[in-house]
Design an enzyme around this catalytic site. Structure first.
Site, PDB file in Angstrom:
ATOM      1  N   GLU A   1     -49.931-101.370-112.111  1.00 45.77           N
ATOM      2  CA  GLU A   1     -48.936-101.116-111.075  1.00 45.77           C
ATOM      3  C   GLU A   1     -48.184-102.379-110.649  1.00 45.77           C
ATOM      4  O   GLU A   1     -48.272-102.814-109.484  1.00 45.77           O
ATOM      5  CB  GLU A   1     -49.597-100.455-109.857  1.00 45.77           C
ATOM      6  CG  GLU A   1     -50.280 -99.141-110.192  1.00 45.77           C
ATOM      7  CD  GLU A   1     -50.906 -98.440-108.997  1.00 45.77           C
ATOM      8  OE1 GLU A   1     -50.916 -99.013-107.897  1.00 45.77           O
ATOM      9  OE2 GLU A   1     -51.396 -97.306-109.166  1.00 45.77           O
TER      10      GLU A   1
ATOM     11  N   HIS B   1     -55.206-106.613-111.762  1.00 47.08           N
ATOM     12  CA  HIS B   1     -55.079-105.555-110.750  1.00 47.08           C
ATOM     13  C   HIS B   1     -54.933-106.255-109.393  1.00 47.08           C
ATOM     14  O   HIS B   1     -55.806-106.198-108.541  1.00 47.08           O
ATOM     15  CB  HIS B   1     -56.302-104.631-110.810  1.00 47.08           C
ATOM     16  CG  HIS B   1     -56.148-103.318-110.100  1.00 47.08           C
ATOM     17  ND1 HIS B   1     -56.331-102.110-110.727  1.00 47.08           N
ATOM     18  CD2 HIS B   1     -55.846-103.023-108.818  1.00 47.08           C
ATOM     19  CE1 HIS B   1     -56.157-101.126-109.860  1.00 47.08           C
ATOM     20  NE2 HIS B   1     -55.872-101.653-108.676  1.00 47.08           N
TER      21      HIS B   1
ATOM     22  N   GLU C   1     -54.716 -93.435-113.527  1.00 48.92           N
ATOM     23  CA  GLU C   1     -55.202 -93.239-112.156  1.00 48.92           C
ATOM     24  C   GLU C   1     -54.644 -91.935-111.610  1.00 48.92           C
ATOM     25  O   GLU C   1     -53.451 -91.647-111.778  1.00 48.92           O
ATOM     26  CB  GLU C   1     -54.734 -94.344-111.201  1.00 48.92           C
ATOM     27  CG  GLU C   1     -55.502 -95.609-111.256  1.00 48.92           C
ATOM     28  CD  GLU C   1     -55.029 -96.612-110.209  1.00 48.92           C
ATOM     29  OE1 GLU C   1     -54.562 -96.209-109.128  1.00 48.92           O
ATOM     30  OE2 GLU C   1     -55.134 -97.816-110.507  1.00 48.92           O
TER      31      GLU C   1
ATOM     32  N   ASN D   1     -50.016 -93.904-113.600  1.00 45.78           N
ATOM     33  CA  ASN D   1     -50.791 -93.669-112.379  1.00 45.78           C
ATOM     34  C   ASN D   1     -49.954 -92.776-111.476  1.00 45.78           C
ATOM     35  O   ASN D   1     -48.786 -93.078-111.219  1.00 45.78           O
ATOM     36  CB  ASN D   1     -51.074 -94.972-111.638  1.00 45.78           C
ATOM     37  CG  ASN D   1     -51.940 -95.923-112.439  1.00 45.78           C
ATOM     38  OD1 ASN D   1     -52.359 -95.615-113.560  1.00 45.78           O
ATOM     39  ND2 ASN D   1     -52.213 -97.097-111.887  1.00 45.78           N
TER      40      ASN D   1
ATOM     41  N   ARG E   1     -62.536 -97.406-116.717  1.00 44.88           N
ATOM     42  CA  ARG E   1     -61.489 -98.423-116.641  1.00 44.88           C
ATOM     43  C   ARG E   1     -61.793 -99.339-115.456  1.00 44.88           C
ATOM     44  O   ARG E   1     -61.969 -98.857-114.336  1.00 44.88           O
ATOM     45  CB  ARG E   1     -60.133 -97.724-116.451  1.00 44.88           C
ATOM     46  CG  ARG E   1     -59.011 -98.634-116.140  1.00 44.88           C
ATOM     47  CD  ARG E   1     -57.668 -97.900-116.036  1.00 44.88           C
ATOM     48  NE  ARG E   1     -56.682 -98.873-115.633  1.00 44.88           N
ATOM     49  CZ  ARG E   1     -56.013 -98.866-114.488  1.00 44.88           C
ATOM     50  NH1 ARG E   1     -56.150 -97.867-113.650  1.00 44.88           N
ATOM     51  NH2 ARG E   1     -55.179 -99.828-114.194  1.00 44.88           N
TER      52      ARG E   1
ATOM     53  N   TYR F   1     -49.890 -90.232-107.835  1.00 47.22           N
ATOM     54  CA  TYR F   1     -50.522 -89.681-106.632  1.00 47.22           C
ATOM     55  C   TYR F   1     -49.647 -88.622-105.932  1.00 47.22           C
ATOM     56  O   TYR F   1     -50.131 -87.589-105.513  1.00 47.22           O
ATOM     57  CB  TYR F   1     -50.875 -90.799-105.649  1.00 47.22           C
ATOM     58  CG  TYR F   1     -51.989 -91.682-106.192  1.00 47.22           C
ATOM     59  CD1 TYR F   1     -53.316 -91.375-105.938  1.00 47.22           C
ATOM     60  CD2 TYR F   1     -51.711 -92.785-106.996  1.00 47.22           C
ATOM     61  CE1 TYR F   1     -54.343 -92.145-106.459  1.00 47.22           C
ATOM     62  CE2 TYR F   1     -52.736 -93.565-107.533  1.00 47.22           C
ATOM     63  CZ  TYR F   1     -54.046 -93.236-107.267  1.00 47.22           C
ATOM     64  OH  TYR F   1     -55.065 -93.993-107.799  1.00 47.22           O
TER      65      TYR F   1
HETATM   66  O1  IFM Z   1     -56.697 -97.998-104.655  1.00 49.27           O
HETATM   67  C1  IFM Z   1     -55.462 -97.995-105.279  1.00 49.27           C
HETATM   68  C2  IFM Z   1     -55.543 -98.702-106.614  1.00 49.27           C
HETATM   69  O2  IFM Z   1     -56.019 -99.995-106.498  1.00 49.27           O
HETATM   70  C3  IFM Z   1     -54.174 -98.757-107.264  1.00 49.27           C
HETATM   71  N1  IFM Z   1     -53.537 -97.489-107.277  1.00 49.27           N
HETATM   72  C4  IFM Z   1     -53.555 -96.687-106.092  1.00 49.27           C
HETATM   73  C5  IFM Z   1     -54.954 -96.603-105.521  1.00 49.27           C
HETATM   74  C6  IFM Z   1     -54.966 -95.742-104.243  1.00 49.27           C
HETATM   75  O3  IFM Z   1     -54.134 -96.294-103.289  1.00 49.27           O
END
Ligand code: IFM
Length: 476
Positions: free
Chosen positions: A170, A125, A376, A299, A81, A301
């Site tokens: 995002e 992006h 992500e 995405n 991607r 984290y």
């Molecule tokens: O690096 C970023 C990415 O561009 C978008 N999502 C989170 C990642 C980590 O911060």
């Protein structure tokens, strides 16, 4: 989370991908007709990024893409991607396209296909052409119309060979970090503008989806990638539950409401009424945004922990979105953010795979029948080569094992997850943090641009090749 599924084996068609974005890896910012984007301007503004670092050179992917694709193939990736730099293909954000810019992406796609890797294109992006920001940027309606034109240009050029499309990556970051807290480009700090930006990003998604559909073969899939937060209340106290609801609306409902259900949550409109009157939502906008999608990208984290502000808290910074005295949460000054307990990555983000499971299950319910992709997921660590030149990153292997197990568990629980894109293929420009935060499965020596797969990349290769997660100790 229920008992893990063992062994952790994925469906045969599951995509094993990695993700990147244009400004973070390409470099070559002044070549072949490309003009500045808001990230060029922002990163060149003193004080905006760590050490004044910029994406001018990044990891030179623009010139090294052939070698990078060969490396992806060596690492067993079945999908990749990447994003298109808008100002490389339509430099002023309006008018005719630049053929050399389009050729770069066409060549990249052909190289991927020749190596049996499925390309997934993200149109946006975060790198708006600077001229469009000068004309008002995302708070202005015209930017959404320009995005639809750009989507059509890229769809025309690549729609015959790319099946997977993502309109926006995002949009929360574009709207609320870009126009609210100002830690991202263009660095504005205006709560009302951040909500206007959110609406026009939604509109861009809807109009862009229609433009892609009008120009591309029907077999292609159109999606959006949301960094939907897993918002958890500090306690079951009604005030904390209300705070969590408020942040959930600002993080998630503001996008998935119109995109998936054709309406903004009433609770969002009420909670933000002192900031904006939403009068820029014109008749027909919600229908234009609410396009049927073919898939949804998530995405993830780390989760977000909140309470009503009376509790002692770590402040808006504890939301994990960078240091700014301006909040990215309009109308939520009375909500407090807390560090989730547990081990953290180099970003300070708590590691919690249960959040990914919860997120997938939520969107399984929110969008029944829609295939999901984790577009992500990954972690930054302070990776350094050993004297022998190898890069060992057992923490990243553990992170990936935990999160992929959570994905597998969600599949067992009925979610239709079709693929996973590790963030990121290689170390790169981590926005306001510069090059200090390494998210890559491949180590990049920024002085020489040499690429070295970390042990996590070799571990991931085994997973991709066998469809089963190897033990965390499989690769030393
Ligand atoms: O690096 C970023 C990415 O561009 C978008 N999502 C989170 C990642 C980590 O911060």
């Amino acid at each position: 989370m229920p008992e893990p599924v063992t062994p952790v084996t994925f469906p045969p068609a599951f995509l094993w991908g990695a993700a990147t974005s244009a400004y973070q890896i390409e470099g070559a910012v002044r070549e072949d007709g490309r003009t500045p984007s808001i990230w060029d301007t922002f990163s060149h503004t003193p004080g905006k990024t760590a050490g004044g670092e910029t994406g001018d050179i990044a990891v030179e992917h623009y010139h090294r893409y052939r070698d990078d694709v060969a490396l992806m193939a060596e690492l067993g990736l079945t999908a990749y991607r990447f994003s298109i730099s808008w100002s490389r293909v339509q430099p002023t954000g309006r008018g005719p396209a630049v053929q050399r810019g389009l050729d770069f992406y066409r060549n990249l796609v052909d190289e991927l296909l020749a190596h049996g890797i499925k390309p997934a294109v993200t149109l946006y992006h975060w790198d708006l052409p600077q001229e469009l920001e000068d004309a008002g940027g995302w708070p202005e309606r015209d930017t959404a119309l320009r995005f639809a034109e750009y989507a059509q240009i890229v769809g025309d050029a690549l729609g015959d060979r790319v099946e997977q499309w993502i309109t926006l990556n995002e949009p929360w970051c574009s709207a609320f970090l870009g126009y609210g807290s100002g830690v991202h480009a263009p660095g504005r700090t205006d709560p009302a503008a951040s909500l206007r930006a959110a609406h026009h990003l939604n509109l861009a998604h809807g109009l862009g989806t229609s433009a892609l559909r009008a120009t591309m073969p029907a077999r292609n899939s159109v999606a959006v990638s949301l960094n939907s937060s897993v918002v958890r209340p500090l306690s079951q106290d009604p005030a904390d539950l209300a705070a969590a609801r408020r942040i959930d609306d600002l993080a998630n409902g503001v996008f998935h409401g119109p995109m998936l259900h054709g309406a903004y949550p009433e609770t969002l409109l009420t909670a933000t009424s002192s900031v904006t009157d939403w009068s820029y939502v014109l008749d027909g906008d919600l229908a234009a945004i609410n396009q049927p999608l073919d898939a949804l990208g998530l995405n993830y984290y780390t989760p977000t922990l909140v309470s009503a502000a009376a509790a002692s808290a770590d402040g808006p910074r504890a939301d994990g979105h960078g240091a700014s005295s301006f909040s990215p949460w309009p109308g939520a000054d009375d909500v407090a953010f807390h560090q989730t307990p547990g081990e953290r990555t180099e970003m300070g983000w708590t590691i919690d795979p249960t959040g990914l499971h919860d997120l997938i299950m939520r969107y399984s319910g929110e969008a029944p029948g829609l295939p999901l992709y984790v577009t992500e997921n990954g972690a930054a660590y302070d990776d350094k080569p050993d004297p022998d030149g190898r890069v060992h990153d057992p923490e990243r292997i553990a992170y990936l094992h935990g999160h992929l197990s959570a994905v597998r568990q969600a599949i067992a629980d009925g979610a239709d997850v079709r693929g996973y894109y590790l963030w990121s293929l290689m170390d790169n420009f981590e926005w306001a943090y510069g090059y200090g935060k390494r998210f890559g499965a491949v180590y990049v020596d920024y002085a020489t641009q040499a690429r070295t797969p970390k042990s996590s990349a070799l571990w991931y290769r085994q997973a991709a090749r066998t469809g089963t997660l190897p033990p965390v100790t499989a690769v030393e």
